[in-house]
Design a protein around this motif. Structure first.
Motif, PDB file in Angstrom:
ATOM      1  N   GLU A  72       0.826  -1.209   0.000  1.00  0.00           N
ATOM      2  CA  GLU A  72       0.000   0.000   0.000  1.00  0.00           C
ATOM      3  C   GLU A  72       0.862   1.261   0.000  1.00  0.00           C
ATOM      4  O   GLU A  72       0.559   2.234  -0.687  1.00  0.00           O
ATOM      5  CB  GLU A  72      -0.937  -0.012   1.202  1.00  0.00           C
ATOM      6  CG  GLU A  72      -2.016   1.040   1.129  1.00  0.00           C
ATOM      7  CD  GLU A  72      -3.096   0.851   2.178  1.00  0.00           C
ATOM      8  OE1 GLU A  72      -3.849   1.809   2.393  1.00  0.00           O
ATOM      9  OE2 GLU A  72      -3.182  -0.236   2.780  1.00  0.00           O
ATOM     10  N   THR A  73       1.958   1.248   0.734  1.00  0.00           N
ATOM     11  CA  THR A  73       2.871   2.393   0.764  1.00  0.00           C
ATOM     12  C   THR A  73       3.496   2.633  -0.605  1.00  0.00           C
ATOM     13  O   THR A  73       3.606   3.778  -1.061  1.00  0.00           O
ATOM     14  CB  THR A  73       3.971   2.177   1.825  1.00  0.00           C
ATOM     15  OG1 THR A  73       3.345   2.020   3.098  1.00  0.00           O
ATOM     16  CG2 THR A  73       4.935   3.345   1.875  1.00  0.00           C
ATOM     17  N   SER A  74       3.889   1.558  -1.287  1.00  0.00           N
ATOM     18  CA  SER A  74       4.453   1.686  -2.635  1.00  0.00           C
ATOM     19  C   SER A  74       3.435   2.274  -3.594  1.00  0.00           C
ATOM     20  O   SER A  74       3.765   3.112  -4.435  1.00  0.00           O
ATOM     21  CB  SER A  74       4.921   0.325  -3.156  1.00  0.00           C
ATOM     22  OG  SER A  74       5.969  -0.165  -2.390  1.00  0.00           O
ATOM     23  N   CYS A  75       2.208   1.834  -3.474  1.00  0.00           N
ATOM     24  CA  CYS A  75       1.140   2.344  -4.323  1.00  0.00           C
ATOM     25  C   CYS A  75       0.924   3.837  -4.082  1.00  0.00           C
ATOM     26  O   CYS A  75       0.840   4.619  -5.025  1.00  0.00           O
ATOM     27  CB  CYS A  75      -0.142   1.561  -4.050  1.00  0.00           C
ATOM     28  SG  CYS A  75      -1.561   2.104  -5.013  1.00  0.00           S
ATOM     29  N   GLN A  76       0.863   4.229  -2.824  1.00  0.00           N
ATOM     30  CA  GLN A  76       0.640   5.638  -2.485  1.00  0.00           C
ATOM     31  C   GLN A  76       1.806   6.507  -2.943  1.00  0.00           C
ATOM     32  O   GLN A  76       1.601   7.624  -3.431  1.00  0.00           O
ATOM     33  CB  GLN A  76       0.409   5.791  -0.988  1.00  0.00           C
ATOM     34  CG  GLN A  76      -0.915   5.203  -0.544  1.00  0.00           C
ATOM     35  CD  GLN A  76      -1.063   5.153   0.963  1.00  0.00           C
ATOM     36  OE1 GLN A  76      -0.114   5.357   1.707  1.00  0.00           O
ATOM     37  NE2 GLN A  76      -2.276   4.852   1.424  1.00  0.00           N
ATOM     38  N   SER A  77       3.029   6.002  -2.828  1.00  0.00           N
ATOM     39  CA  SER A  77       4.204   6.762  -3.271  1.00  0.00           C
ATOM     40  C   SER A  77       4.181   6.967  -4.784  1.00  0.00           C
ATOM     41  O   SER A  77       4.467   8.058  -5.281  1.00  0.00           O
ATOM     42  CB  SER A  77       5.489   6.032  -2.873  1.00  0.00           C
ATOM     43  OG  SER A  77       5.606   5.948  -1.488  1.00  0.00           O
ATOM     44  N   SER A  78       3.839   5.905  -5.513  1.00  0.00           N
ATOM     45  CA  SER A  78       3.761   6.006  -6.976  1.00  0.00           C
ATOM     46  C   SER A  78       2.672   6.979  -7.390  1.00  0.00           C
ATOM     47  O   SER A  78       2.859   7.791  -8.304  1.00  0.00           O
ATOM     48  CB  SER A  78       3.478   4.640  -7.593  1.00  0.00           C
ATOM     49  OG  SER A  78       4.535   3.753  -7.340  1.00  0.00           O
ATOM     50  N   ALA A  79       1.539   6.903  -6.727  1.00  0.00           N
ATOM     51  CA  ALA A  79       0.426   7.795  -7.065  1.00  0.00           C
ATOM     52  C   ALA A  79       0.790   9.256  -6.812  1.00  0.00           C
ATOM     53  O   ALA A  79       0.506  10.116  -7.652  1.00  0.00           O
ATOM     54  CB  ALA A  79      -0.809   7.412  -6.263  1.00  0.00           C
ATOM     55  N   SER A  80       1.431   9.529  -5.694  1.00  0.00           N
ATOM     56  CA  SER A  80       1.779  10.921  -5.393  1.00  0.00           C
ATOM     57  C   SER A  80       2.878  11.433  -6.318  1.00  0.00           C
ATOM     58  O   SER A  80       2.887  12.613  -6.669  1.00  0.00           O
ATOM     59  CB  SER A  80       2.187  11.078  -3.931  1.00  0.00           C
ATOM     60  OG  SER A  80       3.370  10.367  -3.657  1.00  0.00           O
ATOM     61  N   ALA A  81       3.778  10.558  -6.752  1.00  0.00           N
ATOM     62  CA  ALA A  81       4.840  10.980  -7.668  1.00  0.00           C
ATOM     63  C   ALA A  81       4.278  11.374  -9.028  1.00  0.00           C
ATOM     64  O   ALA A  81       4.821  12.258  -9.698  1.00  0.00           O
ATOM     65  CB  ALA A  81       5.861   9.858  -7.839  1.00  0.00           C
ATOM     66  N   TYR A  82       3.183  10.745  -9.448  1.00  0.00           N
ATOM     67  CA  TYR A  82       2.577  11.039 -10.744  1.00  0.00           C
ATOM     68  C   TYR A  82       1.335  11.923 -10.629  1.00  0.00           C
ATOM     69  O   TYR A  82       0.654  12.169 -11.616  1.00  0.00           O
ATOM     70  CB  TYR A  82       2.203   9.732 -11.460  1.00  0.00           C
ATOM     71  CG  TYR A  82       3.407   8.981 -11.975  1.00  0.00           C
ATOM     72  CD1 TYR A  82       3.959   9.294 -13.206  1.00  0.00           C
ATOM     73  CD2 TYR A  82       3.984   7.966 -11.229  1.00  0.00           C
ATOM     74  CE1 TYR A  82       5.057   8.608 -13.688  1.00  0.00           C
ATOM     75  CE2 TYR A  82       5.081   7.275 -11.698  1.00  0.00           C
ATOM     76  CZ  TYR A  82       5.624   7.598 -12.930  1.00  0.00           C
ATOM     77  OH  TYR A  82       6.706   6.916 -13.402  1.00  0.00           O
TER      78      TYR A  82
END
Length: 71
Positions: free
Chosen positions: A52-62
């Motif tokens: 979930e943390t990886s998903c949130q990081s990717s989403a915020s980066a894009y």
């Protein structure tokens, strides 16, 4: 006697194993709706939280959003 012992052994094995594995599928999309991250994690809470943390990081980066479905 052997048959009864076998039945008891199978019953003990069935009770000792977990009935289901907790899994989580996360998907992150960018601002255009394109998928930038997709991951499935099964196991303990630490593994699922990392997904979930990886998903949130990717989403915020894009500049997009992350959604996770638990199963």
């Amino acid at each position: 006697m052997k048959k009864a012992l076998l039945i008891v052994a199978v019953a003990c094995f069935a009770l000792a194993t977990p009935a289901c594995k907790k899994c989580e599928t996360c998907k992150a999309t960018d601002s255009d709706g394109d998928i930038v991250y997709s991951g499935e994690a099964c196991g303990n809470k630490t593994v699922r939280d990392a997904n979930e943390t990886s998903c949130q990081s990717s989403a915020s980066a894009y500049g997009g959003s992350c959604s996770c479905d638990k199963s």
